[in-house]
Design a protein around this motif. Sequence first.
Motif, PDB file in Angstrom:
ATOM      1  N   PRO A   1       0.830  -1.215   0.000  1.00 51.06           N
ATOM      2  CA  PRO A   1       0.000   0.000   0.000  1.00 51.06           C
ATOM      3  C   PRO A   1       0.855   1.253   0.000  1.00 51.06           C
ATOM      4  O   PRO A   1       1.995   1.251   0.447  1.00 51.06           O
ATOM      5  CB  PRO A   1      -0.804  -0.131   1.293  1.00 51.06           C
ATOM      6  N   ARG A   2       0.290   2.297  -0.539  1.00 49.73           N
ATOM      7  CA  ARG A   2       0.979   3.594  -0.505  1.00 49.73           C
ATOM      8  C   ARG A   2       1.110   4.060   0.945  1.00 49.73           C
ATOM      9  O   ARG A   2       0.173   3.945   1.738  1.00 49.73           O
ATOM     10  CB  ARG A   2       0.203   4.636  -1.299  1.00 49.73           C
ATOM     11  N   GLN A   3       2.282   4.578   1.278  1.00 53.68           N
ATOM     12  CA  GLN A   3       2.538   5.042   2.635  1.00 53.68           C
ATOM     13  C   GLN A   3       2.284   6.546   2.742  1.00 53.68           C
ATOM     14  O   GLN A   3       2.468   7.290   1.770  1.00 53.68           O
ATOM     15  CB  GLN A   3       3.992   4.743   3.013  1.00 53.68           C
TER      16      GLN A   3
ATOM     17  N   LEU B   1       9.490   5.076  -1.435  1.00 52.14           N
ATOM     18  CA  LEU B   1       8.268   5.836  -1.721  1.00 52.14           C
ATOM     19  C   LEU B   1       8.130   6.110  -3.218  1.00 52.14           C
ATOM     20  O   LEU B   1       7.055   5.949  -3.795  1.00 52.14           O
ATOM     21  CB  LEU B   1       8.284   7.167  -0.954  1.00 52.14           C
ATOM     22  N   ALA B   2       9.247   6.523  -3.839  1.00 50.90           N
ATOM     23  CA  ALA B   2       9.208   6.860  -5.258  1.00 50.90           C
ATOM     24  C   ALA B   2       8.909   5.623  -6.099  1.00 50.90           C
ATOM     25  O   ALA B   2       8.089   5.664  -7.028  1.00 50.90           O
ATOM     26  CB  ALA B   2      10.533   7.490  -5.681  1.00 50.90           C
TER      27      ALA B   2
ATOM     28  N   HIS C   1       2.610   1.624  -8.718  1.00 47.35           N
ATOM     29  CA  HIS C   1       1.150   1.755  -8.635  1.00 47.35           C
ATOM     30  C   HIS C   1       0.601   2.418  -9.893  1.00 47.35           C
ATOM     31  O   HIS C   1      -0.409   1.975 -10.456  1.00 47.35           O
ATOM     32  CB  HIS C   1       0.763   2.556  -7.391  1.00 47.35           C
ATOM     33  N   ARG C   2       1.271   3.475 -10.332  1.00 48.79           N
ATOM     34  CA  ARG C   2       0.768   4.182 -11.504  1.00 48.79           C
ATOM     35  C   ARG C   2       1.009   3.383 -12.781  1.00 48.79           C
ATOM     36  O   ARG C   2       0.223   3.450 -13.733  1.00 48.79           O
ATOM     37  CB  ARG C   2       1.394   5.578 -11.586  1.00 48.79           C
ATOM     38  N   ALA C   3       2.090   2.602 -12.801  1.00 50.37           N
ATOM     39  CA  ALA C   3       2.342   1.751 -13.961  1.00 50.37           C
ATOM     40  C   ALA C   3       1.250   0.699 -14.109  1.00 50.37           C
ATOM     41  O   ALA C   3       0.747   0.449 -15.215  1.00 50.37           O
ATOM     42  CB  ALA C   3       3.711   1.082 -13.822  1.00 50.37           C
TER      43      ALA C   3
END
Length: 315
Positions: free
Chosen positions: A154-156, A259-260, A266-268
């Motif tokens: 998950p995104r942090q 993070l990067a 996720h966007r890919a």
Amino acid sequence: MTVIVRALHLDRPADTEAFARIRRTCLPAMLATPASVAYAAANAHPDAHYRQLLAQTGDGEVIGTAQVGVAYDSPEPGQGYANVYVHPEHTGRGAGTLLLRTAEEHLAQHGATEVHCWALDTPRDLAWAAAHGYRASRSAHFLRLDLTAGPLPPRQPLPPNVELRTASDYAADPRPLFHLDAEATSDEPGDIQAELTDYEQWLRDTWHQPLLNHELTTVAVVDGTPAAFTAALTDGEGRYLSGMTGTARAFRGRGLAKLAKNDSLHRARAAGITVAYTGNDAGNEPMLAINKWFGYTLDTTEIRHVRTLALPLTH
């Protein structure tokens, strides 16, 4: 069967297509398209003496390739490279040996005293490299992540004063990303050290190259300063490669690279990418740990080899 080696011709679309096809077959993790092959040849620095070679049979079928050049941006002079790949259905015909011999002759003519090459970590490939006088050095792993199976981490929450941007946000002036890339590259493990000092050449080599996806390249910015990034390469066929992930020295240890990379992955996936690759030096434990956290699994291992060329006779 007769095999010949010749230079790739940019005015022959079949050449760039064959070169890219063999690279994808031999090493899927290294993205290649006809456009990227042609671009690399057309925009190489003159001091690199860059050549792309093809091995073909008497009936014109291309069965092997080589990328050859001088590491002009290394602080240690005389470093050359020759990366040879032969289609697995056509090994044993002498194509690899002929490609390597042609590459070594070219490099010697342009002052190279050492030649570096990669060999797949298989008994056949390692024996081939040793038989040609190459000694094993570093190992590197290519890792694979199926973006269609299972969730990503998950995104942090972002730390205070940190924001995530894309490379597209720097379209008007990418120089801050050049400085970040140069610092990260100088600290990257490897047999040939590189120093990125030529901004205009970086624009040609990196920023404008066809595989770099500016929208999927993520930059972690701290108080307005680019601090970490992951470069995303895509081939338009559902494949993604992390071209480089790095952090400026002053910002290391904060998890910014993670993070990067997480944001980019996720966007890919949202953009329809189905498989992601990444590559790490076997000794780069921090990045290997990050990639294990993402769920990457081992795809291929290559071992760097080096050979010292005989010095020319002097009179």
